[in-house]
Every structure is written in C-alpha cells, then in structure tokens.
Motif scaffolding. Structure first.
Motif, PDB file in Angstrom:
ATOM      1  N   HIS A  15       1.553 -39.873  35.684  1.00  0.00           N
ATOM      2  CA  HIS A  15       0.361 -40.524  34.534  1.00  0.00           C
ATOM      3  C   HIS A  15      -0.725 -40.809  35.008  1.00  0.00           C
ATOM      4  N   ASP A  16      -1.786 -40.637  34.382  1.00  0.00           N
ATOM      5  CA  ASP A  16      -3.113 -41.038  34.833  1.00  0.00           C
ATOM      6  C   ASP A  16      -3.750 -41.743  33.787  1.00  0.00           C
ATOM      7  N   PRO A  17      -4.095 -43.186  34.005  1.00  0.00           N
ATOM      8  CA  PRO A  17      -4.429 -44.136  33.133  1.00  0.00           C
ATOM      9  C   PRO A  17      -5.735 -43.821  32.507  1.00  0.00           C
ATOM     10  N   ASN A  18      -6.598 -42.740  33.167  1.00  0.00           N
ATOM     11  CA  ASN A  18      -7.699 -42.310  32.555  1.00  0.00           C
ATOM     12  C   ASN A  18      -7.622 -41.422  31.324  1.00  0.00           C
ATOM     13  N   TRP A  19      -6.533 -40.919  31.060  1.00  0.00           N
ATOM     14  CA  TRP A  19      -6.210 -39.990  29.988  1.00  0.00           C
ATOM     15  C   TRP A  19      -6.599 -40.777  28.818  1.00  0.00           C
ATOM     16  N   ALA A  48      -0.046 -39.068  26.305  1.00  0.00           N
ATOM     17  CA  ALA A  48      -0.276 -40.303  25.266  1.00  0.00           C
ATOM     18  C   ALA A  48       1.128 -41.431  25.454  1.00  0.00           C
ATOM     19  N   ILE A  49       2.126 -40.841  26.609  1.00  0.00           N
ATOM     20  CA  ILE A  49       3.111 -41.545  26.816  1.00  0.00           C
ATOM     21  C   ILE A  49       3.140 -42.204  28.254  1.00  0.00           C
ATOM     22  N   PRO A  50       2.798 -43.571  28.326  1.00  0.00           N
ATOM     23  CA  PRO A  50       2.629 -44.180  29.672  1.00  0.00           C
ATOM     24  C   PRO A  50       3.848 -43.918  30.607  1.00  0.00           C
ATOM     25  N   GLN A  51       3.439 -43.741  31.913  1.00  0.00           N
ATOM     26  CA  GLN A  51       4.369 -43.778  33.147  1.00  0.00           C
ATOM     27  C   GLN A  51       5.361 -42.424  32.975  1.00  0.00           C
ATOM     28  N   ILE A  52       4.889 -41.165  32.328  1.00  0.00           N
ATOM     29  CA  ILE A  52       5.580 -40.049  32.665  1.00  0.00           C
ATOM     30  C   ILE A  52       4.801 -39.141  33.026  1.00  0.00           C
ATOM     31  N   ILE A  57      -3.067 -32.245  30.325  1.00  0.00           N
ATOM     32  CA  ILE A  57      -3.953 -31.897  29.246  1.00  0.00           C
ATOM     33  C   ILE A  57      -3.993 -32.848  28.161  1.00  0.00           C
ATOM     34  N   ILE A  58      -4.971 -33.160  27.522  1.00  0.00           N
ATOM     35  CA  ILE A  58      -5.181 -34.039  26.564  1.00  0.00           C
ATOM     36  C   ILE A  58      -4.937 -33.339  25.220  1.00  0.00           C
ATOM     37  N   ASP A  59      -3.506 -33.846  24.662  1.00  0.00           N
ATOM     38  CA  ASP A  59      -3.198 -33.248  23.147  1.00  0.00           C
ATOM     39  C   ASP A  59      -3.708 -34.209  22.235  1.00  0.00           C
ATOM     40  N   MET A  60      -4.544 -33.781  21.003  1.00  0.00           N
ATOM     41  CA  MET A  60      -4.960 -34.650  20.120  1.00  0.00           C
ATOM     42  C   MET A  60      -4.519 -33.964  18.747  1.00  0.00           C
ATOM     43  N   LEU A  61      -3.924 -34.876  17.791  1.00  0.00           N
ATOM     44  CA  LEU A  61      -3.743 -34.485  16.470  1.00  0.00           C
ATOM     45  C   LEU A  61      -4.696 -34.902  15.473  1.00  0.00           C
ATOM     46  N   VAL A  62      -5.535 -34.103  15.040  1.00  0.00           N
ATOM     47  CA  VAL A  62      -6.397 -34.265  13.962  1.00  0.00           C
ATOM     48  C   VAL A  62      -5.833 -34.125  12.402  1.00  0.00           C
ATOM     49  N   ASP A 127       5.764 -42.104  19.429  1.00  0.00           N
ATOM     50  CA  ASP A 127       6.123 -43.557  19.460  1.00  0.00           C
ATOM     51  C   ASP A 127       7.402 -43.949  19.920  1.00  0.00           C
ATOM     52  N   TYR A 128       8.417 -42.781  19.503  1.00  0.00           N
ATOM     53  CA  TYR A 128       9.989 -43.182  20.012  1.00  0.00           C
ATOM     54  C   TYR A 128      10.039 -43.049  21.489  1.00  0.00           C
ATOM     55  N   MET A 129       9.175 -42.199  22.266  1.00  0.00           N
ATOM     56  CA  MET A 129       9.219 -41.951  23.468  1.00  0.00           C
ATOM     57  C   MET A 129       8.750 -43.212  24.296  1.00  0.00           C
ATOM     58  N   ILE A 130       7.558 -43.839  23.604  1.00  0.00           N
ATOM     59  CA  ILE A 130       7.011 -45.018  23.963  1.00  0.00           C
ATOM     60  C   ILE A 130       7.965 -46.126  24.181  1.00  0.00           C
ATOM     61  N   SER A 131       8.716 -46.371  22.833  1.00  0.00           N
ATOM     62  CA  SER A 131       9.641 -47.355  22.721  1.00  0.00           C
ATOM     63  C   SER A 131      10.953 -47.354  23.490  1.00  0.00           C
ATOM     64  N   HIS A 132      11.256 -46.144  23.972  1.00  0.00           N
ATOM     65  CA  HIS A 132      12.507 -45.459  24.648  1.00  0.00           C
ATOM     66  C   HIS A 132      12.072 -45.337  26.108  1.00  0.00           C
ATOM     67  N   PRO A 133      11.683 -45.989  27.036  1.00  0.00           N
ATOM     68  CA  PRO A 133      11.232 -45.744  28.265  1.00  0.00           C
ATOM     69  C   PRO A 133      12.395 -44.737  29.104  1.00  0.00           C
ATOM     70  N   GLU A 134      13.758 -44.915  28.867  1.00  0.00           N
ATOM     71  CA  GLU A 134      14.645 -44.434  29.423  1.00  0.00           C
ATOM     72  C   GLU A 134      14.675 -42.941  28.933  1.00  0.00           C
ATOM     73  N   ASN A 135      14.430 -42.682  27.651  1.00  0.00           N
ATOM     74  CA  ASN A 135      14.465 -41.263  27.223  1.00  0.00           C
ATOM     75  C   ASN A 135      13.099 -40.564  27.773  1.00  0.00           C
ATOM     76  N   ALA A 136      12.033 -41.525  27.793  1.00  0.00           N
ATOM     77  CA  ALA A 136      10.770 -40.943  28.561  1.00  0.00           C
ATOM     78  C   ALA A 136      10.910 -40.494  29.762  1.00  0.00           C
ATOM     79  N   GLN A 137      11.637 -40.940  30.501  1.00  0.00           N
ATOM     80  CA  GLN A 137      11.962 -41.051  32.121  1.00  0.00           C
ATOM     81  C   GLN A 137      12.702 -39.654  32.150  1.00  0.00           C
ATOM     82  N   GLN A 138      13.912 -39.389  31.400  1.00  0.00           N
ATOM     83  CA  GLN A 138      14.470 -38.314  31.348  1.00  0.00           C
ATOM     84  C   GLN A 138      13.542 -37.214  31.070  1.00  0.00           C
ATOM     85  N   TYR A 139      12.910 -37.157  30.026  1.00  0.00           N
ATOM     86  CA  TYR A 139      11.726 -36.208  29.658  1.00  0.00           C
ATOM     87  C   TYR A 139      10.907 -35.860  30.874  1.00  0.00           C
ATOM     88  N   SER A 140      10.498 -36.761  31.543  1.00  0.00           N
ATOM     89  CA  SER A 140       9.463 -36.688  32.765  1.00  0.00           C
ATOM     90  C   SER A 140      10.088 -35.894  33.848  1.00  0.00           C
TER      91      SER A 140
END
Length: 179
Positions: A15-19, A48-52, A57-62, A127-140
C-alpha cells in the motif's frame, strides 16, 4: 493521444499512502471533464483499502445523472489522457483507462448512472474490507500469490480472485445495511 495498453504485467505492491492524494487530484479533473453530470466520485478497489497490496492503479467509481451524456463527454476524458472503452463487459457502465508516458496503466474510471446496482456493490466491498482488516489481509495475500503465479496473465489473476471477491461481496451486502 492515448496509447494502447494491451499487454498487462500483473504486479501488486505494498500500500502506498500517496494513492489517496492521487485519487483526490484525479477526481477534481474528472469532475471538471464531466461537469454537472457528476453526482459523486469514489475511490474504490484495492488502492482505497489501507495496508493491503494492490496493483498500482487508481480505481475510481463515478456516479453520473445520465450515463448517455457520458458518451458525449468522451473527448473531455480523452483530453485528460483516457481511452474510452465503452461498457467493457458490464451493461450500463462507461469504462475509461489511462496510462503514463511509459504505457503503464495508472487509472481506471468506472462510470455508472445513479442507483446502478454496481455502485452499491463496489462501495460495500471497499467499506467491508476497511472495517474487516483480517479479510483485507487475506485478500492481500491472495493477490500476492496470484500475481506471482500469473505475472503475465491478467485473466488468470482476475479469475483467481473471483471466488474470494464474490464471497466478500455476499458478506459486505449483509453487513452494509447496518453501517
């Protein structure tokens, strides 16, 4: 003039904080290009998910008022360096992609009309991944394994993530209404 970005090396990086600031800068340009048609611009995807780990590539939803108006605004997006890809496999979407001077992909824009079901799905997943860091780490970890295995095969990489993403989408859909 946009470059064709056909070859895609699969690479995930820490993860890059500059994203976040890259998203904020680009979202202002997108808002100017799509003018009053824009309702909201969201940072989605793994950047958009910290620490993974993520593809850088910056993904944006408009969210827009009128998806057909986006078709008349394509030249404004091209002026920002985007390549218009039409629906690109998802009905009701307008997809744009952008690369840097070296031809390396840097941004994806997923444009949907307000209330399209894809909007809620993307935001709930993030939002789920941000609120559930253990799932986010599995994804990472899954993304890192797949990137090593399919470094030259974006389809293999995407297919490898599909089951996990669908499982998280289901959890996120059940979780989101209460948050």
């Amino acid at each position: 003039m946009s470059r064709k970005l056909d070859f895609f090396k699969v690479e995930v990086v820490p993860h890059d904080p500059n994203w976040r600031s890259a998203f904020e800068t680009e979202s202002k340009l997108i808002a100017l290009a799509l003018t009053e048609n824009v309702v909201a611009i969201h940072h989605i995807g793994s950047t958009a998910i910290p620490q993974i780990h993520a593809k850088p590539i910056i993904d944006m939803l408009v969210e827009v008022k009128d998806i057909t108006k986006v078709d008349t605004q394509t030249s404004a997006m091209e002026a920002l360096g985007y390549e218009a890809m039409g629906q690109f496999g998802i009905s009701g979407r307008r997809f744009f992609r952008k690369g840097n001077e070296a031809g390396i992909r840097t941004h994806h824009i997923h444009t949907f009309e307000v209330a399209a079901p894809q909007i809620e799905r993307h935001l709930a997943f993030r939002d789920y991944m941000i609120s559930h860091p253990e799932n986010a780490q599995q994804y990472s970890e899954l993304k890192r394994e797949l990137a090593n295995k399919y470094f030259d095969n974006i389809q293999g990489y995407m297919d490898g993530k599909d089951g996990f993403i669908k499982a998280m989408d289901m959890k996120a859909a059940k979780w989101r209404p209460s948050h």
